[in-house]
Design a protein around this motif. Structure first.
Motif, PDB file in Angstrom:
ATOM      1  N   ARG A   5       0.826  -1.204   0.000  1.00  0.00           N
ATOM      2  CA  ARG A   5       0.000   0.000   0.000  1.00  0.00           C
ATOM      3  C   ARG A   5       0.865   1.260   0.000  1.00  0.00           C
ATOM      4  O   ARG A   5       1.717   1.439   0.867  1.00  0.00           O
ATOM      5  CB  ARG A   5      -0.926   0.007   1.213  1.00  0.00           C
ATOM      6  N   LEU A  99     -11.443  17.355  -4.653  1.00  0.00           N
ATOM      7  CA  LEU A  99     -12.051  16.204  -5.321  1.00  0.00           C
ATOM      8  C   LEU A  99     -12.169  16.463  -6.826  1.00  0.00           C
ATOM      9  O   LEU A  99     -11.828  15.610  -7.652  1.00  0.00           O
ATOM     10  CB  LEU A  99     -13.420  15.929  -4.692  1.00  0.00           C
ATOM     11  N   TRP A 111     -12.789   7.093  -6.693  1.00  0.00           N
ATOM     12  CA  TRP A 111     -13.050   7.768  -5.415  1.00  0.00           C
ATOM     13  C   TRP A 111     -12.743   6.855  -4.223  1.00  0.00           C
ATOM     14  O   TRP A 111     -12.518   7.340  -3.118  1.00  0.00           O
ATOM     15  CB  TRP A 111     -14.473   8.331  -5.337  1.00  0.00           C
ATOM     16  N   PHE A 114      -9.399   7.864  -2.541  1.00  0.00           N
ATOM     17  CA  PHE A 114      -9.165   9.200  -1.985  1.00  0.00           C
ATOM     18  C   PHE A 114      -9.499   9.258  -0.496  1.00  0.00           C
ATOM     19  O   PHE A 114     -10.518   8.721  -0.059  1.00  0.00           O
ATOM     20  CB  PHE A 114     -10.023  10.246  -2.706  1.00  0.00           C
ATOM     21  N   PHE A 116      -9.585  12.282   2.626  1.00  0.00           N
ATOM     22  CA  PHE A 116      -9.358  13.634   3.150  1.00  0.00           C
ATOM     23  C   PHE A 116      -9.436  13.546   4.671  1.00  0.00           C
ATOM     24  O   PHE A 116     -10.451  13.116   5.217  1.00  0.00           O
ATOM     25  CB  PHE A 116     -10.439  14.601   2.652  1.00  0.00           C
ATOM     26  N   VAL A 122      -3.938   8.282  11.442  1.00  0.00           N
ATOM     27  CA  VAL A 122      -4.967   7.243  11.375  1.00  0.00           C
ATOM     28  C   VAL A 122      -4.841   6.377  10.111  1.00  0.00           C
ATOM     29  O   VAL A 122      -5.579   5.414   9.929  1.00  0.00           O
ATOM     30  CB  VAL A 122      -6.371   7.902  11.481  1.00  0.00           C
TER      31      VAL A 122
ATOM     32  N   MET B  89     -16.801   9.867   0.083  1.00  0.00           N
ATOM     33  CA  MET B  89     -16.255  10.251  -1.216  1.00  0.00           C
ATOM     34  C   MET B  89     -17.183   9.907  -2.385  1.00  0.00           C
ATOM     35  O   MET B  89     -17.064  10.474  -3.462  1.00  0.00           O
ATOM     36  CB  MET B  89     -14.896   9.573  -1.391  1.00  0.00           C
ATOM     37  N   GLU B  90     -18.103   8.966  -2.147  1.00  0.00           N
ATOM     38  CA  GLU B  90     -19.059   8.593  -3.203  1.00  0.00           C
ATOM     39  C   GLU B  90     -20.020   9.749  -3.496  1.00  0.00           C
ATOM     40  O   GLU B  90     -20.581   9.833  -4.584  1.00  0.00           O
ATOM     41  CB  GLU B  90     -19.846   7.350  -2.742  1.00  0.00           C
ATOM     42  N   PRO B  92     -19.882  13.566  -3.533  1.00  0.00           N
ATOM     43  CA  PRO B  92     -19.014  14.747  -3.418  1.00  0.00           C
ATOM     44  C   PRO B  92     -19.675  15.930  -2.723  1.00  0.00           C
ATOM     45  O   PRO B  92     -19.045  16.617  -1.928  1.00  0.00           O
ATOM     46  CB  PRO B  92     -18.699  15.086  -4.883  1.00  0.00           C
ATOM     47  N   LEU B  95     -19.500  16.299   1.204  1.00  0.00           N
ATOM     48  CA  LEU B  95     -18.299  16.610   1.991  1.00  0.00           C
ATOM     49  C   LEU B  95     -18.481  17.850   2.853  1.00  0.00           C
ATOM     50  O   LEU B  95     -18.347  17.770   4.079  1.00  0.00           O
ATOM     51  CB  LEU B  95     -17.080  16.735   1.074  1.00  0.00           C
ATOM     52  N   PRO B  96     -18.828  19.017   2.273  1.00  0.00           N
ATOM     53  CA  PRO B  96     -19.042  20.168   3.164  1.00  0.00           C
ATOM     54  C   PRO B  96     -20.252  19.991   4.081  1.00  0.00           C
ATOM     55  O   PRO B  96     -20.236  20.451   5.224  1.00  0.00           O
ATOM     56  CB  PRO B  96     -19.224  21.344   2.206  1.00  0.00           C
ATOM     57  N   LEU B  99     -19.163  17.946   7.083  1.00  0.00           N
ATOM     58  CA  LEU B  99     -18.274  18.715   7.954  1.00  0.00           C
ATOM     59  C   LEU B  99     -19.082  19.723   8.784  1.00  0.00           C
ATOM     60  O   LEU B  99     -18.884  19.849  10.005  1.00  0.00           O
ATOM     61  CB  LEU B  99     -17.227  19.425   7.088  1.00  0.00           C
ATOM     62  N   PHE B 114     -11.456  14.141  12.056  1.00  0.00           N
ATOM     63  CA  PHE B 114     -12.396  13.759  10.998  1.00  0.00           C
ATOM     64  C   PHE B 114     -11.667  13.164   9.791  1.00  0.00           C
ATOM     65  O   PHE B 114     -10.627  13.684   9.374  1.00  0.00           O
ATOM     66  CB  PHE B 114     -13.187  14.976  10.515  1.00  0.00           C
ATOM     67  N   VAL B 115     -12.221  12.118   9.256  1.00  0.00           N
ATOM     68  CA  VAL B 115     -11.679  11.505   8.033  1.00  0.00           C
ATOM     69  C   VAL B 115     -12.837  11.210   7.082  1.00  0.00           C
ATOM     70  O   VAL B 115     -13.812  10.564   7.471  1.00  0.00           O
ATOM     71  CB  VAL B 115     -10.944  10.167   8.331  1.00  0.00           C
ATOM     72  N   PHE B 116     -12.715  11.695   5.842  1.00  0.00           N
ATOM     73  CA  PHE B 116     -13.673  11.345   4.790  1.00  0.00           C
ATOM     74  C   PHE B 116     -12.918  10.516   3.765  1.00  0.00           C
ATOM     75  O   PHE B 116     -11.916  10.985   3.206  1.00  0.00           O
ATOM     76  CB  PHE B 116     -14.229  12.603   4.107  1.00  0.00           C
ATOM     77  N   CYS B 117     -13.384   9.308   3.526  1.00  0.00           N
ATOM     78  CA  CYS B 117     -12.652   8.437   2.621  1.00  0.00           C
ATOM     79  C   CYS B 117     -13.603   7.728   1.675  1.00  0.00           C
ATOM     80  O   CYS B 117     -14.823   7.913   1.739  1.00  0.00           O
ATOM     81  CB  CYS B 117     -11.856   7.415   3.425  1.00  0.00           C
ATOM     82  N   GLY B 118     -13.024   6.930   0.789  1.00  0.00           N
ATOM     83  CA  GLY B 118     -13.833   6.092  -0.078  1.00  0.00           C
ATOM     84  C   GLY B 118     -13.922   4.702   0.530  1.00  0.00           C
ATOM     85  O   GLY B 118     -15.007   4.178   0.762  1.00  0.00           O
ATOM     86  N   SER B 119     -12.762   4.134   0.816  1.00  0.00           N
ATOM     87  CA  SER B 119     -12.678   2.802   1.405  1.00  0.00           C
ATOM     88  C   SER B 119     -12.049   2.899   2.785  1.00  0.00           C
ATOM     89  O   SER B 119     -11.048   3.595   2.976  1.00  0.00           O
ATOM     90  CB  SER B 119     -11.816   1.920   0.511  1.00  0.00           C
ATOM     91  N   THR B 121     -10.502   0.546   4.284  1.00  0.00           N
ATOM     92  CA  THR B 121      -9.395  -0.402   4.445  1.00  0.00           C
ATOM     93  C   THR B 121      -8.095   0.314   4.798  1.00  0.00           C
ATOM     94  O   THR B 121      -7.168  -0.304   5.290  1.00  0.00           O
ATOM     95  CB  THR B 121      -9.144  -1.193   3.147  1.00  0.00           C
ATOM     96  N   VAL B 122      -8.019   1.606   4.532  1.00  0.00           N
ATOM     97  CA  VAL B 122      -6.795   2.375   4.747  1.00  0.00           C
ATOM     98  C   VAL B 122      -6.694   2.929   6.179  1.00  0.00           C
ATOM     99  O   VAL B 122      -5.702   3.538   6.552  1.00  0.00           O
ATOM    100  CB  VAL B 122      -6.711   3.506   3.682  1.00  0.00           C
ATOM    101  N   ILE B 123      -7.737   2.682   6.978  1.00  0.00           N
ATOM    102  CA  ILE B 123      -7.810   3.249   8.333  1.00  0.00           C
ATOM    103  C   ILE B 123      -7.285   2.259   9.364  1.00  0.00           C
ATOM    104  O   ILE B 123      -7.646   1.086   9.337  1.00  0.00           O
ATOM    105  CB  ILE B 123      -9.281   3.601   8.676  1.00  0.00           C
TER     106      ILE B 123
END
Lengths: 173, 173
Positions: A5, A99, A111, A114, A116, A122, B89-90, B92, B95-96, B99, B114-119, B121-123
């Motif tokens: 990764r 985005l 997406w 990505f 943010f 984390v 992320m799906e 767009p 996002l605001p 938040l 705060f974390v906004f992601c798509g997947s 698995t990266v957390i």
């Protein structure tokens, strides 16, 4: 074998935000700063009104893309489980801008790739490419420091410093 | 000893998105569905025009906050290294909205959390509270399944199922 990764930063790595700083600073003060004047200084020191620029609408959306980054990310995306991770939460208006920017320049990414966030502590991965010590220092995997004026000249023994995307490819492909 | 990291989902855990589905579906078709009609079905099956609702402006911003979640997160935030992680992320435009929503209902949290992601698995973290199997199944730590109609009645032997924030507190405080 599963892919490693790879975590790739946005600002200062994919997005050439310094071009925005130079441009906005010149528009405001009438003189374009040289690289020598800003090297080794954090953005806030290098550009007096840096905070106003990063909160300005369009700052992130209109940032130029870093040289060779598109082709490089395309190649790396085949070999690695790649995520673009941006500490965007400090600038709420930047979320949709970032985005849209990613979709324009990196349409081959999805997406799902990505993230943010506010803090990158984390995030888990094997390799991280970033221009900030604060993000690389806590990362348990391999760390690649992408040279930007703010990190120039500072001690970087802990991380592998690169000066371009070509150098990233030499290391990772 | 450092605090354990707790990953908390937004939709279906902090934000009561089903109230939005019920409301919008009723506005469109004139009859309010019962919980019995939607239990055990994924959202898309339960509400014919679900996709239109989630892409509608205000869907996330105007979602009610889940019962007892504010007080619970406040307590957990003292004991844990807490992050709110949303697969935003799906959508767009969300996002605001997300938040702003977090800042309204959870002003004691910071944007660094705060974390906004798509997947997801990266957390990385020690404990994850989520209403989706797809997020919990790959998580290496302790997994708590927050009951929502779409996951109701499905096999959940792998995860600890809870029905309320009170139950979460019993487990984690």
């Amino acid at each position: 074998m599963s892919k490693k990764r790879l975590i790739v930063d946005m600002d200062g790595v994919l997005a050439d935000v310094y071009q925005q700083f130079f441009k906005m600073d010149e528009e405001e003060f009438g003189v374009r700063k040289s690289l020598g004047e800003v090297n080794g200084k954090i953005e806030r020191e290098a550009f007096k009104n840096e905070r106003a620029y990063v909160f300005r609408k369009g700052f992130f959306r209109e940032a130029p893309v870093m040289e060779d980054s598109i082709e490089s990310v395309k190649l790396l995306n085949d070999k690695y489980d790649l995520f673009i991770v941006s500490a965007a939460m400090e600038f709420p208006h930047s979320l949709p801008e970032k985005l849209e920017w990613l979709k324009e320049y990196f349409p081959f990414l999805t997406w799902q790739q990505f993230v943010f966030c506010g803090s990158k502590t984390v995030i888990q991965g094997d390799i991280m490419i970033d221009d900030h010590y604060k993000n690389l220092d806590h990362f348990p995997g391999r760390t690649i420091l992408f040279t930007q004026p703010h990190n120039y000249g500072h001690d970087d023994k802990q991380h592998e410093r690169v000066f371009s995307w070509k150098e990233v490819l030499e290391k990772l492909i």
